[in-house]
Design an enzyme around this catalytic site. Structure first.
Site, PDB file in Angstrom:
ATOM      1  N   GLY A  31       0.819  -1.212   0.000  1.00  0.00           N
ATOM      2  CA  GLY A  31       0.000   0.000   0.000  1.00  0.00           C
ATOM      3  C   GLY A  31       0.850   1.259   0.000  1.00  0.00           C
ATOM      4  N   SER A  32       0.359   2.299   0.679  1.00  0.00           N
ATOM      5  CA  SER A  32       0.965   3.634   0.563  1.00  0.00           C
ATOM      6  C   SER A  32       2.349   3.765   1.186  1.00  0.00           C
ATOM      7  CB  SER A  32       0.028   4.677   1.173  1.00  0.00           C
ATOM      8  OG  SER A  32      -1.148   4.794   0.397  1.00  0.00           O
ATOM      9  N   THR A  33       2.775   2.795   2.019  1.00  0.00           N
ATOM     10  CA  THR A  33       4.153   2.849   2.499  1.00  0.00           C
ATOM     11  C   THR A  33       5.128   2.747   1.332  1.00  0.00           C
ATOM     12  OG1 THR A  33       4.057   0.468   2.943  1.00  0.00           O
ATOM     13  CG2 THR A  33       3.692   1.950   4.819  1.00  0.00           C
ATOM     14  N   PHE A  34       4.655   2.130   0.234  1.00  0.00           N
ATOM     15  CA  PHE A  34       5.516   1.979  -0.941  1.00  0.00           C
ATOM     16  C   PHE A  34       5.713   3.303  -1.670  1.00  0.00           C
ATOM     17  CE2 PHE A  34       6.716   0.562  -5.211  1.00  0.00           C
ATOM     18  CZ  PHE A  34       7.708  -0.361  -4.886  1.00  0.00           C
ATOM     19  N   LYS A  35       4.918   4.310  -1.354  1.00  0.00           N
ATOM     20  CA  LYS A  35       5.083   5.620  -1.986  1.00  0.00           C
ATOM     21  C   LYS A  35       6.452   6.224  -1.654  1.00  0.00           C
ATOM     22  CE  LYS A  35       0.119   6.497  -2.221  1.00  0.00           C
ATOM     23  NZ  LYS A  35      -1.067   7.116  -1.601  1.00  0.00           N
TER      24      LYS A  35
END
Length: 581
Positions: free
Chosen positions: A310-314
């Site tokens: 999810g958004s941690t990969f941003k």
């Protein structure tokens, strides 16, 4: 008369030939036997001497004490308890019925089972291993002929469930089965010794002849990067949030991003290391075979299982885009609440949209349309390039068995929709340890580190025989990102915590960077979510990183709401403990 004389002469000659033939045969037989005797006495003496010795010697193993496991501060995490192995030697037993009765009573074994072993013709037959020392002493005091009581070791874990899926456990022969116990089995196991006793031809021990012993060499002790205090607190925090949110499971990783040392690795629910073959309530199953259920219970989800980050990969998308120069902190975007890619409408978590925002605000707001735009600027070729450059397509090399690899689209199958979803951390899978390691490498100055648990192996004299930390030292040849981009991104992530979606991890007086995430698991229709937060401190020189992952929480499931506070509590307690400001 003349004919009779010739017949007698012929008979004498014939008898002489027979005598000569017999003599020659006897001569060659004697010659063969003498040759064979010389061969046996000279050339075969060693072989047959060993054979004779084997017949007259009884050999029993003396187990080596397995090396202990310590945390980084010397707290004992795995030790040994003295137990006994009870065996019988058939030829030496004088009172078989008494032996059967006494062993059956003291060892709580059915008499028929004991009888089968007692009556079996073998050099030595094991009745039971891992017998407590008190029972072993009682059997020894009975002085039963033919019954042997040998001291052995059984692994003991003083903290039961603590770090169960990291430490692992041993089997009946004290060999490692999972976790660090199997990874470093050759270091911890040592070399067994021997007890040799002499017997007569009937197998009865000779009186007045002492035992010969070859003393065992104990295993090396292993010091780990784990910190008992951090591991214990993180485990309690994971149990608390799991209970509060009725979650399926919770993982917490704490590590030093500058060198890869792991301070804590939590997988709740854990299991009792002293009873590793007893299924806990969480893993009891009517559909799985017991061994399959045990395998599920022993799995270390931090590295054995993959998930959509999810958004941690941003963080990783941002690092690639900033490094490639396709985006800058001054770039502006517009978020109407969704973006259409081909025939697919992908929504932002804020349905009304964020409107006009800078790249920094897009990161703070965790805005999907912004990162889809950034992903399109990068393109498929660059995304594949940075996946490889950042080390995401290789294993981290952590010193634990069973690490899973990244599951990613093949380049030729990565269309506009796949590129869009990958940019905000969905439609592919990585392990928690891979995410923590890659983020650590991005914010630590840009050098890829190897996560690890072993620090050093020490012998009985306290001499360091293996310094593992040297193996894992940072090396410029492992650079994956420029130092400038690393510093810039670490600073931007600090604003995510101080001003953006990660504000529930903020602690006044400390500089903490991080990123939240809320991802939906497959199938999407199941309405199950993974809430997570990854954070680090100090932001300008990261020395402590925490990743919290909560699987299928009930009720409110946003990462910034339920995962970030768990990380904040860990930071609050252990930044002062580690003397980090």
């Amino acid at each position: 008369m003349q004919q009779q004389s010739k017949q007698q002469e012929w008979t004498k000659v014939h008898h002489r030939k027979k005598i000569v033939l017999i003599f020659v045969c006897v001569f060659f037989v004697m010659l063969f036997l003498m040759g064979r005797l010389v061969y046996l006495m000279v050339f075969g003496s060693s072989y047959y001497g060993d054979k004779a010795k084997d017949i007259h010697e009884r050999e029993r193993d003396i187990k080596a004490a397995r090396g202990k496991l310590y945390d980084r501060n010397g707290v004992l995490l795995a030790s040994n308890r003295t137990v006994c192995t009870i065996s019988v030697i058939h030829s030496q037993i004088e009172e078989p019925e008494r032996v059967i009765k006494e062993l059956s009573k003291l060892l709580s074994i059915d008499e028929e089972q004991v009888r089968k072993r007692v009556e079996k013709y073998s050099s030595i037959e094991r009745i039971r291993s891992n017998v407590d020392k008190e029972t072993g002493d009682k059997i020894r005091e009975l002085n039963l002929a033919g019954v042997k009581v040998d001291e052995d070791y059984k692994r003991y874990y003083p903290y039961g469930e603590l770090a169960s899926k990291v430490l692992g456990f041993t089997g009946g022969d004290n060999q490692g089965i999972v976790g660090l116990e199997v990874k470093y089995d050759d270091v911890l196991s040592g070399e067994p010794g021997k007890i040799l006793t002499l017997t007569d031809a009937k197998g009865i021990e000779l009186e007045g002849v002492g035992e010969r012993r070859k003393e065992p060499i104990n295993g090396k002790d292993l010091y780990l990067s784990l910190d008992y205090n951090i591991q214990m607190y993180a485990t309690q925090a994971a149990k608390k949030v799991r209970e509060q949110k009725s979650a399926d499971s919770v993982e917490i990783l704490a590590m030093n991003p500058s060198n890869g040392e792991i301070y804590a690795m939590v997988n709740v629910p854990e299991f009792d290391l002293n009873e590793p073959f007893v299924l806990t309530q969480d893993y009891e199953s009517d559909t799985l075979k017991k061994q399959d259920a045990l395998n599920a219970m022993w799995r270390n989800k931090c590295l054995n299982d993959t998930y959509e980050p999810g958004s941690t990969f941003k963080i990783i998308t941002s690092a690639a885009a900033l490094e490639e120069g396709v985006v800058s902190v001054d770039d502006h975007f517009f978020c109407p609440g969704y973006i259409v890619i081909e025939d697919r409408k992908i929504r932002c978590h804020k349905i009304a949209g964020h409107g006009s925002e800078s790249f920094v605000q897009g990161l703070q707001n965790s805005c999907n349309p912004v990162f889809i735009d950034v992903g399109q600027r990068l393109g498929v070729d660059n995304y594949v390039k940075y996946f490889k450059q950042f080390g995401l397509m290789k294993l981290t090399g952590i010193d634990l068995p069973g690490e899973a690899g990244t599951i990613m689209h093949a380049k030729e199958n990565m269309g506009p929709v796949e590129l869009a979803t990958v940019s905000f951390g969905q439609s592919f899978q990585i392990t928690p340890i891979q995410l923590a390691t890659t983020v650590s490498s991005i914010i630590n100055g840009g050098i890829r580190v190897t996560p690890h648990l072993a620090l050093r192996a020490v012998d009985a004299d306290g001499t360091v025989v293996e310094d593992y930390s040297k193996k894992y030292e940072k090396n410029e040849k492992n650079r994956i990102l420029s130092a400038e981009t690393s510093r810039l991104l670490a600073g931007l992530l600090e604003t995510v915590v101080s001003e953006g979606s990660g504000k529930n991890a903020y602690i006044e007086g400390y500089s903490i960077g991080g990123k939240t995430a809320t991802s939906q698991t497959l199938p999407r229709s199941s309405n199950k979510y993974i809430s997570s937060f990854i954070g680090f401190s100090p932001a300008d020189n990261p020395q402590f990183l925490v990743l919290v992952i909560i699987h299928n929480p009930k009720g409110i499931y946003y990462g910034g709401t339920i995962a970030a506070p768990v990380a904040r509590d860990i930071f609050k307690n252990f930044l002062p403990y580690l003397n980090l400001h």
